[in-house]
Structures are given as C-alpha cells and as structure tokens.
Design a protein around this motif. Structure first.
Motif, short mmCIF file in Angstrom:
data_model
loop_
_atom_site.label_atom_id
_atom_site.label_comp_id
_atom_site.label_asym_id
_atom_site.label_seq_id
_atom_site.Cartn_x
_atom_site.Cartn_y
_atom_site.Cartn_z
N MET A 1 2.47 23.69 -38.48
CA MET A 1 1.22 24.54 -37.78
C MET A 1 1.49 24.85 -36.34
N VAL A 2 1.81 23.94 -35.51
CA VAL A 2 2.33 23.74 -34.21
C VAL A 2 3.52 24.66 -33.91
N VAL A 3 4.46 24.53 -34.64
CA VAL A 3 5.73 25.39 -34.65
C VAL A 3 5.49 26.88 -34.69
N VAL A 4 4.60 27.42 -35.48
CA VAL A 4 4.03 28.68 -35.78
C VAL A 4 3.63 29.22 -34.17
N VAL A 5 2.73 28.47 -33.79
CA VAL A 5 1.94 28.73 -32.51
C VAL A 5 3.26 29.01 -31.42
N ILE A 6 3.99 27.99 -31.38
CA ILE A 6 5.15 27.86 -30.28
C ILE A 6 5.98 29.03 -30.49
N GLN B 1 -3.91 17.13 -31.84
CA GLN B 1 -4.54 16.02 -32.44
C GLN B 1 -5.42 16.38 -33.57
N VAL B 2 -6.07 17.73 -33.35
CA VAL B 2 -7.08 18.26 -34.14
C VAL B 2 -6.41 18.75 -35.54
N PHE B 3 -5.01 19.25 -35.50
CA PHE B 3 -4.17 19.60 -36.52
C PHE B 3 -3.74 18.23 -37.41
N TYR B 4 -3.74 17.16 -36.74
CA TYR B 4 -3.22 16.01 -37.25
C TYR B 4 -4.36 15.23 -38.02
N ASN B 5 -5.55 15.46 -37.48
CA ASN B 5 -6.59 14.67 -37.78
C ASN B 5 -6.89 15.38 -39.18
N ALA B 6 -6.78 16.40 -39.27
CA ALA B 6 -7.09 17.31 -40.53
C ALA B 6 -6.09 17.37 -41.75
N THR B 7 -4.81 17.30 -41.07
CA THR B 7 -3.72 17.30 -42.29
C THR B 7 -3.25 15.83 -42.54
N ARG B 8 -3.42 14.92 -41.49
CA ARG B 8 -3.00 13.54 -41.75
C ARG B 8 -1.24 13.56 -42.22
N SER B 9 -0.52 14.48 -41.76
CA SER B 9 0.56 14.78 -42.12
C SER B 9 1.48 15.11 -40.71
N HIS B 10 2.60 14.54 -40.48
CA HIS B 10 3.43 14.88 -39.40
C HIS B 10 3.95 16.17 -39.64
N VAL B 11 4.43 16.45 -40.74
CA VAL B 11 5.11 17.76 -41.18
C VAL B 11 4.16 18.86 -41.40
N LEU C 1 4.63 17.67 -29.72
CA LEU C 1 5.10 17.38 -30.96
C LEU C 1 6.10 16.34 -30.93
N ALA C 2 6.87 16.02 -29.78
CA ALA C 2 7.68 14.80 -29.63
C ALA C 2 7.05 13.71 -29.79
N THR C 3 6.03 13.70 -28.85
CA THR C 3 5.21 12.47 -28.86
C THR C 3 4.55 12.34 -30.42
N LEU C 4 3.93 13.19 -30.71
CA LEU C 4 3.50 12.90 -32.31
C LEU C 4 4.52 12.29 -33.16
N ASN C 5 5.64 12.73 -33.25
CA ASN C 5 6.87 12.30 -34.21
C ASN C 5 7.48 11.13 -33.59
N PHE C 6 7.57 10.86 -32.55
CA PHE C 6 8.19 9.71 -31.85
C PHE C 6 7.36 9.10 -31.06
N TRP D 1 -10.08 24.36 -42.74
CA TRP D 1 -11.27 24.56 -43.56
C TRP D 1 -11.16 23.91 -44.98
N VAL D 2 -9.84 23.57 -45.42
CA VAL D 2 -9.68 22.93 -46.65
C VAL D 2 -9.75 21.36 -46.27
N MET D 3 -9.07 20.95 -45.14
CA MET D 3 -8.81 19.54 -44.85
C MET D 3 -9.81 18.73 -43.55
N ALA D 4 -10.10 19.54 -42.94
CA ALA D 4 -10.74 19.00 -41.82
C ALA D 4 -12.32 18.73 -42.20
N PRO D 5 -12.76 17.70 -41.34
CA PRO D 5 -14.24 17.64 -41.38
C PRO D 5 -15.01 18.63 -40.75
#
Length: 525
Positions: A341-346, A326-336, A164-169, A224-228
């Motif tokens: 989503m990742v924090v829930v898993v963490i 990467q899958v989550f980001y490709n779907a949402t196109r949003s860092h937030v 997540l740090a790499t994604l946001n920074f 399901w809503v956003m991802a290809p």
C-alpha cells in the motif's frame, strides 16, 4: 459557464510561423495556428515542444498534485487541531472553496496561455501604476512556491521510504542526514528523467494517471474491509483539541484550513501552457476537470482514512514517523500488505516530483525570460538540441538540495519552508483574482477568450477572493499554543523575508531590466 466567441484566426505563412516558433522546434511540436497566434500576441518565441494534449495534461495535473495521496501525510495537522471533524469538514469544503478560484484562473489562462502564469496575468490586469511591482513580487513568490513544493514532496518520499524501513527492520533508527541524503537522491533522479526522457513525459504521466486512479481502490478497500470503523457521530462532530488553544472553534479552524488547501497547486498545468497543443482551450478545461475529479478522489480517500484511524494517539506517535504507515499496519496486521500500500503511494509521489521539476523549472525559466531573476540571461537559455530549459532544471535541483539541508539543522525550520510554499502560491491566486476584479470594474474590457465565465465572472471572482483571503490569514497561524521557537509557524516571516530579498535585488538591478511582460503583449483592439 459560457464560451465566448474567439476572434477568427488565419493560418500564418510558413516563413512567419518558422520565425515565431524557432527553427529548432520540430514542426510536429509547434502547435496549432491558434497557438502560434497566441505566442505572437504574447510577444514570445516558441522554443519548447508542444507535446501535451488534454488527456496527457490531465494526467500531468493529477499526478503532480497527488491530492488524495498527500492528504494521508498532511492529515495529522488537522487531527491535532480539531480532530477528525476538522479533516472531514475541511475536505468537504475544499472543492467548494477552490473550484471558484480555479474557474477564475482558467478564464485568465484562456486569455493569456503562457508559462508565466500568475505574474504575467497580474502584469496585464493590475492598475497601471502597480503592474510592474505586483507582477515582480508575484513572480518571485510563485518561483519560490514551486521550489518548496518540489522539496516538500521529495522529502515526503524519503520519509515514507525510511518509515517502511523502520516498520520492516525495527532496529533501524531514522536520522536527519538519512532523510536529507535520500531527498537529494530523489531530486537527482527526477532531474535526470526530465532531461533524458522529456519527450516521454506525457506518456509516463498518462500511465501514472491510471495508477493514481487505481491506487484509490488499493488504499480504501483494505481499510474498509480490515480496519476498525469509527463511530459516525464521533468522527464527524466530536471536536478534539490537542493544540493547547483554549478556543475549540479557533483550533478547529486552524486544523481544517490545511485540508481545504489540499487542492492548492493546480496552476502546475498553466506553467506548461507553452508545451500544450491548443493551449488557450486545453489548459482551462484541464484545470477545471483536474480539480473536480481529484476533489472527488480526495474526499473518498480522506474520509475513509479518518473513519479507519483506530486509536489516534498510537497513530500520531507511530515509531515509523508516519501515521499513514501505522494506520495501514493496524488495519492489515501485515508487513507485506502495508508495504504494498505504501509503495503505491511512493511511486505516485516520485512521479509527482518528476512533474514538479518540470513545473518549477518552467516557472523559473519564464520569469528569467522577462529578466526577473539574477542571472536571467543564463537561466532563460533553451539549448536547441534539447528544447527544454536545461539551466533552469539544474538550478531547481540545486535549490531543492540546499533547502533539504535545512533539515540537518532544524526540522522546525524545514517545516516552515514547506508551509511557505502553499502560502506563496495561494497569495499569487489572491493577487491575480483581485486584479481581475479591478479590471472588470474599472479597466478596459477583458480580452477575447475561448473559455469564459460569462456574466457569472464577477460574482465568481468576488466569491473566490472572499475564500482565499481568510485562508491566507489562518495558514500563518501556529498549530500549537503556547507558541515557542520550536512550534512557531515561521512562514509569514519567511514570506516577507523573500519579498525583502526581491525588493533589494529590484532596487539595485531588477528595476533596470524588469519591465513586466505586459509591454510585449500586442492585442488587436
């Protein structure tokens, strides 16, 4: 499944109950009359608090093993060997393969509800001439398996946080010592939780169970809503082979075996038997319900994930080091959105680490109680003020921290240790069920139990053994070909290395102290 009649159990006199339970255990944590009778039968003294019930133990099992969460980080192994079909069919086969295994273990847990679990059962069920050696070997391997599980999940938490740090920074670069240091910090937090909030552990696990269930929707709805969407035919049937093996069937088999194994580890509840009310009935029910319910969530999330992967190459080569991010980001196109989503898993993974500290320390403490480890007399101590195996908890933290240091020298060697945990636990299941089959065919009748497979017992046991044996074989295969020192699956080498270390200790000291728990068992004929 039928419920066999259990023998009539009378309430023990107060003075005898106190002697068995240990006066330092508060009365409300001493369990039922049946629990006290079981402890007397097992030849053990109650020194831990029985504070779990069915609902809280179900939460413990679900959040310790985090099946649907873990498939998000393990699926790349299947995607490399076989592609999305390996993940799809592997997850479908997982409950079909593992439910008979856990049904077999649940029946034995009802006979002997002990924190020792598999090594105790092997001591009771194996042919007399092999009881001591098999039980001793299984005890070492289970202890190792749970230490490795703890290290593996703690490490995954650290890599997710750093991903997540790499994604946001984007300017941040993950270094091995960052991963190791964060892993140790997570383990220290979980140890402190187990020491100072041990009484609150059932409540916390019940709360996290709610997050565990709601988290399914937090993940699948955005995907399901956003991802290809992937093509159904391609996703389910088109095998891809990036492993280097010329035989696609072999590559796919190597890929989907880890997916089947996503449900390995629910013996975590068994090692908490001596902290569960009415354990001989509660533990078997929890094992079966936990596996069935989590298998359903595993399939829903896993199938959603592979249908929403998008471009596989970009996912597997993500700069974050975590294909899931990467899958989550490709779907949402949003860092937030991705971060939420990742924090829930963490958060759920951290809860899993807390539960795995409890499981690993109880297994270590139980085996030390039967004099199976070096320093057993110190490891088995349970301070009366705490009613928890404090020394075993500290040692679990030290072992996990030392294992995490391997990552500094070789990430390949560290991954080999991670796979060793699954192989060790699966081996313990295989040996236990093999001994159960022998006992049904050639030994004395099985003891009374409150949860029974009835006349289906032997067929279910045989089916289970037919499943676990080939799984053990393929779990030790390298993922890639040609094989070299970097991509070799070293789990088989380490597996036998641990057995050699155990054998050396046994020859010089263990054989003078370890007799196997069966000698303490006193069952009414």
């Amino acid at each position: 499944m039928s419920k066999s009649e259990s023998p009539r159990i009378a309430e023990l006199p107060d003075d005898e109950a106190d002697a068995l339970q240990g006066s330092h255990v508060p009365p409300k944590y001493r369990g039922t009359a049946i629990d006290r009778q079981d402890m007397k039968m097992l030849g053990k003294k109650q020194v831990l608090r029985r504070q779990f019930r069915f609902s809280t133990m179900l939460g413990f099992a679900s959040t310790v093993m985090v099946a649907w969460e873990f498939v998000l980080v393990v699926s790349p192994f299947g995607l490399s060997d076989g592609g999305t079909p390996a993940v799809f069919w592997g997850l479908l086969l997982s409950p079909i393969v593992m439910l008979p295994v856990y049904a077999s273990l649940a029946e034995v847990a009802s006979m002997s509800p002990t924190a020792g679990g598999q090594y105790h059962w092997v001591s009771e069920l194996a042919p007399p001439r092999f009881q001591r050696g098999l039980s001793y070997s299984v005890g070492w391997l289970i202890a190792l398996g749970w230490q490795v599980f703890l290290c593996s999940v703690s490490f995954e938490v650290s890599t997710l946080i750093l991903g997540l740090a790499t994604l946001n920074f984007p300017g941040y670069t993950i270094l091995a010592w960052h991963e190791t240091l964060l892993t140790i910090a997570i383990v220290v937090f979980c140890v402190l939780f187990n020491i100072f909030l041990a009484v609150r552990l059932p409540l916390i696990e019940a709360v996290v169970l709610i997050l565990h269930v709601l988290g399914v929707f937090v993940i699948i709805i955005p995907l399901w809503v956003m991802a290809p969407r992937g093509n159904a035919h391609e996703t389910i049937l088109h095998i891809t082979n990036d492993s280097g093996y010329s035989d696609e069937a072999l590559a796919a088999t190597i890929g989907f075996v880890p997916m089947i194994g996503m449900l390995i580890g629910y013996d975590c509840t068994i090692h908490m038997s001596e902290e569960t009310q009415d354990a001989s009935r509660t533990i078997p029910l929890v094992v079966v319900w936990a596996v069935a319910s989590n298998a359903l969530m595993l399939i829903v999330v896993g199938w959603t994930y592979i249908f929403c992967l998008g471009d596989l190459d970009s996912v597997l080569n993500s700069a974050t080091g975590q294909p899931m991010i990467q899958v989550f980001y490709n779907a949402t196109r949003s860092h937030v959105g991705t971060s939420i989503m990742v924090v829930v898993v963490i958060v759920i993974f951290i809860s899993a680490c807390v539960g795995q500290v409890a499981t690993a320390s109880r297994q270590m403490w139980s085996f030390a109680r039967d004099k199976g480890f070096p320093g057993s007399y110190w490891l088995e101590k349970v301070p009366s003020r705490w009613n928890i195996p404090l020394n075993a908890i500290f040692v679990s933290a030290i072992i996990t921290s030392l294992l995490s240091l391997i990552n500094l020298g070789s990430y390949t060697a560290f991954n080999a240790f991670n796979s060793l945990g699954t192989v060790s636990i699966l081996f313990s299941y295989t040996i236990t069920i093999g001994c159960l089959i022998w006992r049904r065919l050639y030994g004395k009748p099985l003891p009374p139990r409150r949860w029974s497979l009835g006349r289906w017992g032997l067929p279910v046991n045989i089916i289970s053994l037919c499943f676990t044996t080939p799984m053990l074989f393929f779990y030790t295969w390298p993922l890639y070909h040609p094989v070299n020192a970097q991509n070799m699956n070293w789990s088989s080498t380490m597996f036998f290395g641990v057995l050699i270390i155990a054998a050396i200790y046994y020859i010089f000291k263990g054989r003078h102290e370890y007799v196997g728990p069966v000698v303490h068992v006193k069952r009414e004929e």
